[in-house]
Design a protein around this motif. Structure first.
Motif, PDB file in Angstrom:
ATOM      1  N   ARG A 208       0.753  -1.233  -0.039  1.00  0.00           N
ATOM      2  CA  ARG A 208      -0.172  -0.082   0.033  1.00  0.00           C
ATOM      3  C   ARG A 208       0.889   1.293   0.211  1.00  0.00           C
ATOM      4  NH1 ARG A 208      -2.183  -0.245   6.182  1.00  0.00           N
ATOM      5  NH2 ARG A 208      -0.263   0.362   7.156  1.00  0.00           N
ATOM      6  N   ASN A 209       0.176   2.274  -0.200  1.00  0.00           N
ATOM      7  CA  ASN A 209       0.719   3.518  -0.488  1.00  0.00           C
ATOM      8  C   ASN A 209       1.938   3.580  -1.547  1.00  0.00           C
ATOM      9  OD1 ASN A 209      -0.896   4.791   1.168  1.00  0.00           O
ATOM     10  ND2 ASN A 209       0.443   4.158   3.070  1.00  0.00           N
ATOM     11  N   ALA A 210       1.966   2.799  -2.231  1.00  0.00           N
ATOM     12  CA  ALA A 210       3.076   2.669  -3.313  1.00  0.00           C
ATOM     13  C   ALA A 210       2.464   3.266  -4.631  1.00  0.00           C
ATOM     14  CB  ALA A 210       3.349   1.369  -3.528  1.00  0.00           C
ATOM     15  N   ARG A 211       3.752   3.773  -5.326  1.00  0.00           N
ATOM     16  CA  ARG A 211       3.384   4.079  -6.739  1.00  0.00           C
ATOM     17  C   ARG A 211       3.284   3.054  -7.829  1.00  0.00           C
ATOM     18  NH1 ARG A 211       7.332   5.599 -10.717  1.00  0.00           N
ATOM     19  NH2 ARG A 211       6.366   6.339 -12.513  1.00  0.00           N
ATOM     20  N   ILE A 212       2.510   2.880  -8.369  1.00  0.00           N
ATOM     21  CA  ILE A 212       1.922   1.719  -9.059  1.00  0.00           C
ATOM     22  C   ILE A 212       2.158   1.858 -10.612  1.00  0.00           C
ATOM     23  CG2 ILE A 212       0.540  -0.473  -9.591  1.00  0.00           C
ATOM     24  CD1 ILE A 212      -0.715   0.517  -6.548  1.00  0.00           C
ATOM     25  N   VAL A 213       3.103   1.196 -11.302  1.00  0.00           N
ATOM     26  CA  VAL A 213       2.981   1.562 -12.652  1.00  0.00           C
ATOM     27  C   VAL A 213       2.522   0.277 -13.489  1.00  0.00           C
ATOM     28  CG1 VAL A 213       4.739   1.440 -14.851  1.00  0.00           C
ATOM     29  CG2 VAL A 213       5.337   2.655 -12.766  1.00  0.00           C
ATOM     30  N   THR A 214       1.393   0.336 -13.781  1.00  0.00           N
ATOM     31  CA  THR A 214       0.553  -0.781 -14.421  1.00  0.00           C
ATOM     32  C   THR A 214       0.677  -1.288 -15.642  1.00  0.00           C
ATOM     33  OG1 THR A 214      -1.272   0.702 -15.239  1.00  0.00           O
ATOM     34  CG2 THR A 214      -1.385  -0.029 -13.026  1.00  0.00           C
ATOM     35  N   VAL A 215       1.243  -0.339 -16.431  1.00  0.00           N
ATOM     36  CA  VAL A 215       1.614  -0.621 -17.753  1.00  0.00           C
ATOM     37  C   VAL A 215       0.409  -0.421 -18.865  1.00  0.00           C
ATOM     38  CG1 VAL A 215       2.999  -1.952 -19.507  1.00  0.00           C
ATOM     39  CG2 VAL A 215       3.882  -1.653 -17.392  1.00  0.00           C
ATOM     40  N   SER A 216      -0.453  -1.237 -18.216  1.00  0.00           N
ATOM     41  CA  SER A 216      -1.807  -1.436 -19.344  1.00  0.00           C
ATOM     42  C   SER A 216      -2.423  -0.048 -19.056  1.00  0.00           C
ATOM     43  CB  SER A 216      -2.606  -2.778 -18.801  1.00  0.00           C
ATOM     44  OG  SER A 216      -2.787  -2.510 -17.426  1.00  0.00           O
TER      45      SER A 216
ATOM     46  N   PRO B 148      -2.969   3.949 -16.986  1.00  0.00           N
ATOM     47  CA  PRO B 148      -1.914   4.832 -16.242  1.00  0.00           C
ATOM     48  C   PRO B 148      -1.329   4.889 -14.911  1.00  0.00           C
ATOM     49  CG  PRO B 148      -4.321   5.530 -16.235  1.00  0.00           C
ATOM     50  CD  PRO B 148      -4.305   4.370 -16.858  1.00  0.00           C
ATOM     51  N   ALA B 149      -0.288   5.005 -14.646  1.00  0.00           N
ATOM     52  CA  ALA B 149       0.386   4.876 -13.434  1.00  0.00           C
ATOM     53  C   ALA B 149      -0.424   5.462 -12.206  1.00  0.00           C
ATOM     54  CB  ALA B 149       1.765   5.687 -13.076  1.00  0.00           C
ATOM     55  N   ILE B 150      -0.553   4.692 -11.121  1.00  0.00           N
ATOM     56  CA  ILE B 150      -1.142   5.134  -9.880  1.00  0.00           C
ATOM     57  C   ILE B 150      -0.281   5.718  -8.985  1.00  0.00           C
ATOM     58  CG2 ILE B 150      -2.581   4.419  -7.912  1.00  0.00           C
ATOM     59  CD1 ILE B 150      -3.296   2.186  -9.976  1.00  0.00           C
ATOM     60  N   ALA B 151      -0.384   7.098  -8.642  1.00  0.00           N
ATOM     61  CA  ALA B 151       0.746   7.854  -7.710  1.00  0.00           C
ATOM     62  C   ALA B 151       0.901   7.099  -6.308  1.00  0.00           C
ATOM     63  CB  ALA B 151       0.229   9.379  -7.766  1.00  0.00           C
ATOM     64  N   LYS B 152      -0.534   6.867  -5.825  1.00  0.00           N
ATOM     65  CA  LYS B 152      -0.174   6.137  -4.452  1.00  0.00           C
ATOM     66  C   LYS B 152      -1.627   5.305  -4.495  1.00  0.00           C
ATOM     67  CE  LYS B 152       0.941   8.101  -0.045  1.00  0.00           C
ATOM     68  NZ  LYS B 152       2.489   8.826  -0.054  1.00  0.00           N
ATOM     69  N   GLY B 153      -1.128   4.014  -4.558  1.00  0.00           N
ATOM     70  CA  GLY B 153      -2.278   3.177  -4.339  1.00  0.00           C
ATOM     71  C   GLY B 153      -1.698   1.672  -3.653  1.00  0.00           C
ATOM     72  N   THR B 154      -2.722   0.906  -3.842  1.00  0.00           N
ATOM     73  CA  THR B 154      -2.139  -0.630  -3.433  1.00  0.00           C
ATOM     74  C   THR B 154      -2.860  -1.646  -4.500  1.00  0.00           C
ATOM     75  OG1 THR B 154      -3.507   0.291  -1.373  1.00  0.00           O
ATOM     76  CG2 THR B 154      -3.462  -2.136  -1.273  1.00  0.00           C
ATOM     77  N   VAL B 155      -1.803  -2.642  -4.065  1.00  0.00           N
ATOM     78  CA  VAL B 155      -1.915  -3.931  -4.899  1.00  0.00           C
ATOM     79  C   VAL B 155      -2.178  -4.995  -3.979  1.00  0.00           C
ATOM     80  CG1 VAL B 155      -0.856  -5.357  -6.745  1.00  0.00           C
ATOM     81  CG2 VAL B 155      -0.290  -3.059  -6.314  1.00  0.00           C
ATOM     82  N   VAL B 156      -3.147  -5.748  -4.178  1.00  0.00           N
ATOM     83  CA  VAL B 156      -3.296  -6.870  -3.536  1.00  0.00           C
ATOM     84  C   VAL B 156      -3.030  -8.209  -4.305  1.00  0.00           C
ATOM     85  CG1 VAL B 156      -5.106  -8.237  -2.008  1.00  0.00           C
ATOM     86  CG2 VAL B 156      -5.274  -5.778  -2.192  1.00  0.00           C
ATOM     87  N   VAL B 157      -2.295  -9.046  -3.614  1.00  0.00           N
ATOM     88  CA  VAL B 157      -1.993 -10.098  -4.155  1.00  0.00           C
ATOM     89  C   VAL B 157      -2.435 -11.487  -3.287  1.00  0.00           C
ATOM     90  CG1 VAL B 157      -0.046 -11.742  -4.633  1.00  0.00           C
ATOM     91  CG2 VAL B 157       0.099  -9.226  -5.203  1.00  0.00           C
TER      92      VAL B 157
ATOM     93  N   VAL C 239       2.635  -4.478   3.204  1.00  0.00           N
ATOM     94  CA  VAL C 239       3.891  -3.900   2.769  1.00  0.00           C
ATOM     95  C   VAL C 239       3.802  -2.460   2.652  1.00  0.00           C
ATOM     96  CG1 VAL C 239       5.886  -3.913   1.287  1.00  0.00           C
ATOM     97  CG2 VAL C 239       4.905  -6.025   1.646  1.00  0.00           C
ATOM     98  N   ASP C 240       4.539  -1.784   3.369  1.00  0.00           N
ATOM     99  CA  ASP C 240       4.405  -0.283   3.498  1.00  0.00           C
ATOM    100  C   ASP C 240       4.961   0.103   2.165  1.00  0.00           C
ATOM    101  OD1 ASP C 240       3.979   2.251   3.617  1.00  0.00           O
ATOM    102  OD2 ASP C 240       5.200   2.636   5.525  1.00  0.00           O
ATOM    103  N   GLY C 241       4.418   0.736   1.136  1.00  0.00           N
ATOM    104  CA  GLY C 241       5.070   1.122  -0.137  1.00  0.00           C
ATOM    105  C   GLY C 241       5.366   2.609  -0.119  1.00  0.00           C
ATOM    106  N   GLU C 242       5.462   3.099   0.849  1.00  0.00           N
ATOM    107  CA  GLU C 242       5.895   4.528   0.873  1.00  0.00           C
ATOM    108  C   GLU C 242       7.390   4.652   0.183  1.00  0.00           C
ATOM    109  OE1 GLU C 242       3.748   6.970   2.121  1.00  0.00           O
ATOM    110  OE2 GLU C 242       5.416   8.292   1.067  1.00  0.00           O
ATOM    111  N   GLY C 243       7.280   5.341  -0.833  1.00  0.00           N
ATOM    112  CA  GLY C 243       8.797   5.614  -1.400  1.00  0.00           C
ATOM    113  C   GLY C 243       8.972   4.465  -2.439  1.00  0.00           C
ATOM    114  N   LEU C 244       7.958   3.590  -2.534  1.00  0.00           N
ATOM    115  CA  LEU C 244       8.295   2.452  -3.352  1.00  0.00           C
ATOM    116  C   LEU C 244       7.585   2.462  -4.872  1.00  0.00           C
ATOM    117  CD1 LEU C 244       8.642  -0.665  -0.885  1.00  0.00           C
ATOM    118  CD2 LEU C 244      10.428   0.793  -1.669  1.00  0.00           C
ATOM    119  N   THR C 245       8.285   1.697  -5.588  1.00  0.00           N
ATOM    120  CA  THR C 245       7.262   1.769  -7.066  1.00  0.00           C
ATOM    121  C   THR C 245       7.050   0.353  -7.262  1.00  0.00           C
ATOM    122  OG1 THR C 245       8.555   3.608  -7.745  1.00  0.00           O
ATOM    123  CG2 THR C 245       7.178   2.612  -9.305  1.00  0.00           C
TER     124      THR C 245
END
Lengths: 445, 447, 468
Positions: free
Chosen positions: C26-34, C36-45, C66-72
């Motif tokens: 959570r709170n990570a920048r997410i480059v989805t590729v498919s 637009p990128a999400i500036a601050k979001g969550t991926v659940v696996v 996982v604290d995604g602060e500062g992570l992509t």
């Protein structure tokens, strides 16, 4: 048909070849050493050019050749061949160049010259009357068909006439040059194409084994050191010999080196690149020997040095491919011009038996690409005579010189020109050979 | 260099588009004598030749005063412009391979040949085997892609080889490149070469019969399964059908005669004998078959089978009625076939035109492209070479070369472009050096 | 949670995956590729799949966070042509030697260890002997989960590889595998057969040589003729087999030919093409063979004519990340490379940007560059030569997924897709960027220490393509 007639004429002339005295009348003489003389007579006597004058009375018993409209040139000299040593380049048994051994100064090309080689009559009918024959002209060594190991000194090159019953009769100078194959830094070696199909490729020494980079550089320096060591040993021997201390033992290798060390015999140094030429010059200075550079692929930066040190160069085949993709297409065509413009003394060599008869045409190509005509003609006549130390006898049409002459119907560098009469050491040579005999035979099949 | 070169071509582009008149030259047409005058080129073809021509509106003029114009030189035997080897020597019949598949339009040898006045060359498979690969003529259209080189519509060929080369693999010496024991490849003798070719055509005839039967059935409306297409036999079937020319490498008279008889027996033709250094001994037989002879002017003595070679070969074969050409088989010799032609004037007493024909019209005939190239005649391709001097001499150098009416080589431009090319290269060398130096400090220890 | 993760990391030095039920970054920048990128979001696996992704996705109660602060977070990288997992294989299909230009060998794998086949393959006397052919081989059957390269490659962020047998002319069929350090190789396999790897050299097989000594084929044109004959034979084989299946009575039984079976099974072919000339040649060849083709190598794809041809030919391209490097030379060496070679070295890294601009479908592949740092540098070089980071990511994620027809399950961060992710601190492919963690099939891995350091295990298996 026209040719047949010419040949028949020659055959008759050949019958009279025993005559010692020939008067060529009303001919244009292009002596190379000076200005052309039109409509003069040339007297050949005792193997020499006895006289050149506007009018010469035919001595008693002289054969008179009426040569109106024809021209007299000095016989041409090819400064790099394997003539007499190699018959069929692909057949080991017929090839005697490239002995085994790293330092073989005692070898003499002359003693292996086969006077009956079919190549001699083939090349001389095109006006080549003498050649340098090298023990390993392409820079090959160590057994041309064998191990192919590095060779540094391949032996003594001989200057020979292209006619004679024995090699002794053919000899002009049995020790005209010592042949040193200078190491190469490796990298791209080898000459461009131009080799006959299936011919044994010419190999620039050292190029094949060079691993490139630092390795090649180390090998290169090691090899130069090795050559220096050999020369140093030869010099020690020379001293010991002079001292003639008890227990002195003759060594044939070192004996052969003495004329070199004394500066009496030039060393023909095969060196391809400008840097190798530079290093070869440095080596020569250090060893205080006389050198002639053989078959350079470039002159470039070495030009000034060659000129300053008065070191002559034997240019290899003009009709050769450029070395690299980026090189100008006419790189080898313009090399003679480059040598000329740099003020370097040079002569031509074909370095392949098969191309010896085309020596004049290679010179013509150089003219097409900027070499002055007179220089081109000189580079196959008087210049080589000077380089090989025989200009007192050969290389020009002058009174007193050896009568190596051709009588042509035109410029000898021009392909279509026919040689009408040929004299070697004053003897009229039949303009026939294996090839003309086969021609006659099958024209009449 | 490519870029500069392409740049040069672009700069020349108008020349190809427009009508060109080459004027004031000595024009050696080969088929219609030599005239002092002009050649008019329109749309890539020769429109007019003569002492006086109609000057078309807006034509680009090339002044050839004091110069000579000849048809583009045709080399009937070359191995340039091919990638990845010119011999498929692993087998004694390699008719399944085709030079067409490996043409390399960026081979610098093309440009060099062009600079030697060559506009068309027959690109052959090597001579490692009795029946070699498929071949084709190309034009030296430097700057075009592989397809752009191909001589459109020309009958393709196949290389055969007789004598020493094809039997070499039957007598292997030493070990292979990887140190492996070399397996001898049949044949090892000239007898075996005769047999190899006969066996191949025996097979090809059966193959052809199989296909003919299939086609007959299909024509009758049946739906049989087609036979397996065999690329090796396909090419030989084309030979039997006269759709593919046989260019046979040969030296000795006996082997030449042998192949003639094989061809007679199997009902196909030999289009050209290549090298054919002893062709003069069986010139009558070659002429009777209708084969051409493509030879060297004066090469000899490099191998046993070349020891009876004579520079009069071309002249003798011609005398007996053989169509003779002079070829190069070599990227260097290829660059001065003009002076090679001069040698048959010297060594056979042929006329200027006869000699020049041996590197232009005759090879065109041998390749079956003389309707398109080989002489300067209206309607033919504008493949032209301008020399500064009489071209059958080493004193001559090529000034300009046109193919299909486009200037592909221009000596003045070539020479003046060298500095820029060198500068571009130096720039790249310097850039690379700088990059390397910049990276030096960040180099990891131990590397 | 973070602590727990750290503790786990310490506990199992490397390579052991954590496989919790669910993970939420959570709170990570997410480059989805498919998208637009999400500036601050969550991926659940969960269960190896992406359960949810978005800027407003609730974190499931059972998930490790996982604290995604500062992570992509990026989709896991796909190496579009590799040999990872096949021990003793060629180090990925290297495209040609160093340097380039005329005379350079056509794209061909560099083989480190001679294949057993080299000794055993009898001399081929023609196409009928099926020389240098193992078209039936399936990478999936060869893969060993114990290959140490799996971890090395994964540490660069590569979660998936199209791994191929590369020895021979018809080397065999590649498989798409996830780079998990599992016990069973079968677990790794996503798609067992994605295409036939074709090389134009015998690569590792005995024989060769242009003379008479070696077996068929010994030349490029021989190899091309052989490939052509194989496809003619395959078509004929199919015809006869179908006819026989239709009605075997009165018909001779067609002979089983595993070489042709392997060719017929292959969905697409991979053909080597580095130089423009080769690109042209192989595009035409593929069209003639009527096979969907992927060209690999593409060193001269920077040339406008090349990109244009590729666009027109509609082929997919795999660009080797092993950029040509100058040879080692001493300072006093007089030898310079040709302008062509110099230009190729200068421009090759601009090939991806050129292909992107021309609209050609392309992916990047490691070509034996296994070490993470070298891999990163190689990609960076493409960025320095005009490829945008976004396009570089795509060329290592969604584009290869599309090329191999698996974009429905891989290549982007989308709900329902396989949970292959790379989590970085900093922008991916930057010098200072660190890969923090990698998810493959939802299993979390931390990168192994970079082994390019001196004394470290394993140099890359071939000359590193890094900035030497």
């Amino acid at each position: 048909m026209r040719l047949l007639a010419v040949m028949m004429g020659c055959a008759m002339a050949a019958g009279a070849a025993s005559s010692d005295t020939v008067l060529i009348r009303d001919v244009d003489v292009y002596p190379v050493s000076g200005a052309a003389m039109k409509g003069v007579s040339v007297l050949i006597q005792d193997g020499k050019i006895a006289d050149i004058a506007a009018r010469i009375v035919a001595p008693k018993g002289a054969r008179v050749v009426e040569a109106k409209g024809l021209r007299v040139y000095p016989g041409m000299i090819d400064s790099g061949t394997e003539l007499g040593l190699s018959e069929i380049s692909a057949v080991r048994e017929s090839v005697d160049t490239g002995e085994l051994g790293e330092f073989m100064p005692q070898l003499r090309a002359l003693v292996a010259v086969n006077p009956e080689s079919e190549h001699f009559p083939v090349v001389r009918v095109n006006g080549i009357t003498s050649v340098m024959t090298f023990p390993a002209s392409g820079g090959r060594g160590g057994g041309r068909f064998g191990g192919g190991e590095q060779q540094f000194i391949s032996g003594q090159a001989a200057l020979i006439h292209t006619d004679g019953w024995t090699w002794e009769e053919m000899e002009i100078n049995r020790s005209a040059a010592m042949h040193l194959i200078f190491p190469s830094r490796g990298g791209r070696g080898g000459r461009g194409g131009g080799a006959p199909p299936d011919a044994v490729p010419e190999i620039i020494p050292g190029a094949a084994g060079a691993a490139g980079g630092a390795n090649a550089q180390r090998t290169y320096l090691d090899q130069i050191a090795k050559i220096s060591a050999f020369f140093d040993d030869a010099r020690k021997y020379q001293k010991a010999r002079t001292a003639n201390a008890p227990g002195f033992h003759r060594d044939l290798k070192f004996e052969a080196m003495i004329p070199v060390l004394e500066g009496k015999m030039p060393v023909g140094v095969s060196a391809s690149r400008a840097s190798a030429i530079h290093d070869a010059i440095a080596f020569a200075e250090k060893q205080n020997i006389k050198i002639v550079i053989l078959q350079p692929r470039e002159i470039g930066k070495a030009g000034a040095e060659l000129k300053a040190k008065n070191i002559p160069v034997i240019l290899g085949r003009v009709l050769a491919l450029p070395e690299s993709e980026d090189d100008a297409y006419d790189q080898s065509f313009t090399l003679p011009r480059e040598a000329y413009q740099a003020g370097v003394k040079f002569a031509f060599g074909t370095f392949n038996n098969e191309f010896v008869r085309n020596l004049p045409y290679q010179a013509a190509t150089a003219v097409a690409f900027g070499l002055p005509y007179d220089e081109a003609l000189r580079a196959v006549t008087l210049s080589p005579a000077e380089i090989w130390g025989v200009s007192d006898r050969l290389g020009s049409v002058e009174k007193g010189k050896v009568a190596d002459l051709l009588v042509t119907d035109g410029d000898p560098l021009e392909i279509q020109t026919q040689v009408k009469h040929l004299y070697i050491k004053g003897k009229e040579i039949a303009l026939t050979n294996k090839q003309t005999r086969l021609y006659e035979k099958y024209m009449n099949r | 260099m490519r870029r500069i070169l392409l740049g040069a071509l672009v700069a020349l582009a108008p020349l190809s588009a427009a009508t060109i008149v080459i004027q004031n030259g000595t024009i050696m047409t080969v088929s219609k004598g030599t005239v002092k005058g002009s050649v008019v080129v329109k749309d890539g073809k020769i429109a007019e030749v003569g002492e006086k021509v109609m000057m078309p509106q807006g034509a680009t003029v090339i002044d050839a005063a004091g110069q000579y114009v000849i048809p583009g030189i045709i080399d009937c035997h070359s191995h340039i412009a091919a990638d990845g080897g010119i011999n498929e020597g692993s087998v004694s019949v390699s008719s399944m391979v085709d030079i067409r598949d490996v043409l390399n339009p960026e081979d610098i040898a093309i440009y060099r040949a062009l600079a030697g006045g060559v506009t068309t060359a027959n690109i052959l498979h090597g001579s490692a085997n009795a029946i070699g690969g498929c071949t084709l003529p190309i034009k030296m259209r430097w700057g075009k892609d592989a397809q752009g080189l191909i001589f459109e519509g020309a009958t393709p060929g196949i290389k055969f080889a007789l004598g020493e080369n094809p039997k070499r693999a039957g007598n292997p010496q030493g070990r292979g490149i990887n140190g492996q024991v070399q397996v001898a490849r049949y044949p090892a003798t000239r007898m075996g070469i005769d047999d190899t070719i006969r066996e191949a055509f025996n097979e090809a005839k059966a193959y052809k019969a199989e296909w003919d039967e299939y086609q007959a059935k299909t024509a009758r409306g049946e739906h049989p399964i087609p036979p397996r297409k065999d690329l090796k036999l396909e090419a030989l079937k084309e030979v039997l059908e006269g759709k593919r020319y046989v260019h046979a490498h040969c030296y000795r008279a006996d082997e030449i005669l042998m192949l003639l008889r094989v061809a007679d027996d199997y009902g196909f033709k030999i289009r050209t004998f290549q090298h054919v250094l002893e062709g003069y001994k069986v010139a009558k037989e070659i002429a009777a078959h209708g084969a051409g002879g493509s030879t060297f002017s004066d090469w000899w003595s490099y191998k046993v089978e070349a020891f009876d070679a004579i520079p009069y070969n071309a002249a003798i074969m011609q005398k007996y009625g053989v169509v003779v050409s002079l070829n190069s088989d070599d990227a260097e010799l290829m660059r001065h076939l003009n002076s090679e032609a001069g040698k048959v004037m010297k060594y056979g007493g042929l006329s200027e035109t006869e000699a020049l024909a041996m590197v232009t019209l005759n090879p065109a005939k041998q390749l079956g492209i003389d309707n398109r190239v080989g002489s300067i005649e209206p309607g033919k391709d504008a493949d032209l070479v301008i020399y500064d001097k009489f071209p059958l001499s080493d004193y001559a150098k090529v000034q300009k070369v046109l193919i299909d009416g486009t200037v592909y080589f221009d000596r003045d431009k070539e020479v003046s472009g060298r500095a820029a090319k060198q500068a571009e290269k130096q720039k790249l060398i310097d850039k690379e050096k700088q990059n390397q130096q910049r990276q030096q400090p960040t180099r990891r220890p131990g590397q | 949670m973070k602590k727990l993760a750290a503790a786990l990391l310490l506990f199992c030095a490397y390579a052991v995956a954590e496989a919790p039920q669910a993970v939420a970054i959570r709170n990570a920048r997410i480059v989805t590729v498919s998208g637009p990128a999400i500036a601050k979001g969550t991926v659940v696996v969960r269960n190896g799949l992406i359960e949810a992704v978005g800027d407003n996705v609730p974190v499931p109660a059972d998930a490790w966070v996982v604290d995604g602060e500062g992570l992509t977070v990026y989709p896991g990288l796909i190496d579009a042509l590799s040999t990872v997992g096949i021990p003793g294989a060629a180090p990925a299909a290297a495209a040609g030697g160093r340097g380039a230009g005329r005379g350079a060998a056509p794209a061909t794998p560099t083989v480190t260890a001679p294949a057993p086949a080299a000794q055993t393959e009898p001399r081929a006397w023609g196409p009928e002997d099926r020389p240098a052919t193992t078209s039936w081989l399936l990478a999936a059957d060869e893969i060993q989960a114990t290959d140490h390269r799996i971890e090395t490659v994964r540490s660069a962020g590569v979660t998936t590889a199209a791994t191929f047998p590369t020895r021979g002319i018809f080397a065999g069929q590649g498989s798409l595998v996830d780079l998990i350090s599992g016990e069973k190789a079968g677990e790794m396999v996503l798609v067992p057969s994605v295409g036939q790897y074709i090389s134009l050299s015998r690569g590792g097989f005995g024989g060769g040589g242009g003379g008479g000594g070696g077996g068929f084929p010994s030349s490029l044109m021989g190899t091309i003729a052989y490939i052509r004959q194989i496809y003619l034979d395959a078509a004929h084989y199919q015809l006869v087999k179908d006819a026989y299946a239709h009605d075997p009575r009165g018909m001779r039984r067609p002979e089983y030919d595993r070489a042709l079976e392997g060719v017929l099974e292959s969905k697409r072919i991979l053909l080597p093409a580095n130089r423009l000339v080769e690109i042209d040649r192989m595009l035409r060849f593929a069209a003639e063979l009527k096979q969907p083709a992927i060209l690999y190598g593409a060193r001269e794809a920077y040339r406008p004519e090349a990109a244009e041809l590729l666009k027109k030919g509609g082929a997919s391209v795999l660009v080797s990340l092993k950029w040509p490097e100058p040879p080692a030379r001493t300072a006093d060496s007089e030898d310079t490379d040709t302008l062509r070679t110099l230009e190729t070295r200068d421009k090759a890294p601009a090939a991806p940007a050129a292909l992107q601009k021309a609209g050609v479908k392309f992916a990047l592949y490691s070509d034996g560059i296994d070490q993470p740092r070298d891999f990163q540098r190689a990609v960076k070089k493409a960025l320095d030569n005009g490829l945008s980071r976004e396009d570089a990511v795509r060329a290592l994620t969604l584009s290869p997924a599309e090329i191999y027809g698996v974009a429905d399950r891989l290549g982007s961060i989308e709900k329902g897709k396989i949970a292959n992710l790379v989590v970085t601190r900093g922008e991916i492919f930057d010098d200072r960027t660190k890969v923090e963690m990698i998810f493959v099939d939802g299993r979390k891995y931390t990168p192994a220490a970079d082994t390019t350091a001196p004394g470290g295990r394993g140099q890359t298996t071939d000359n590193p393509g890094g900035n030497r």
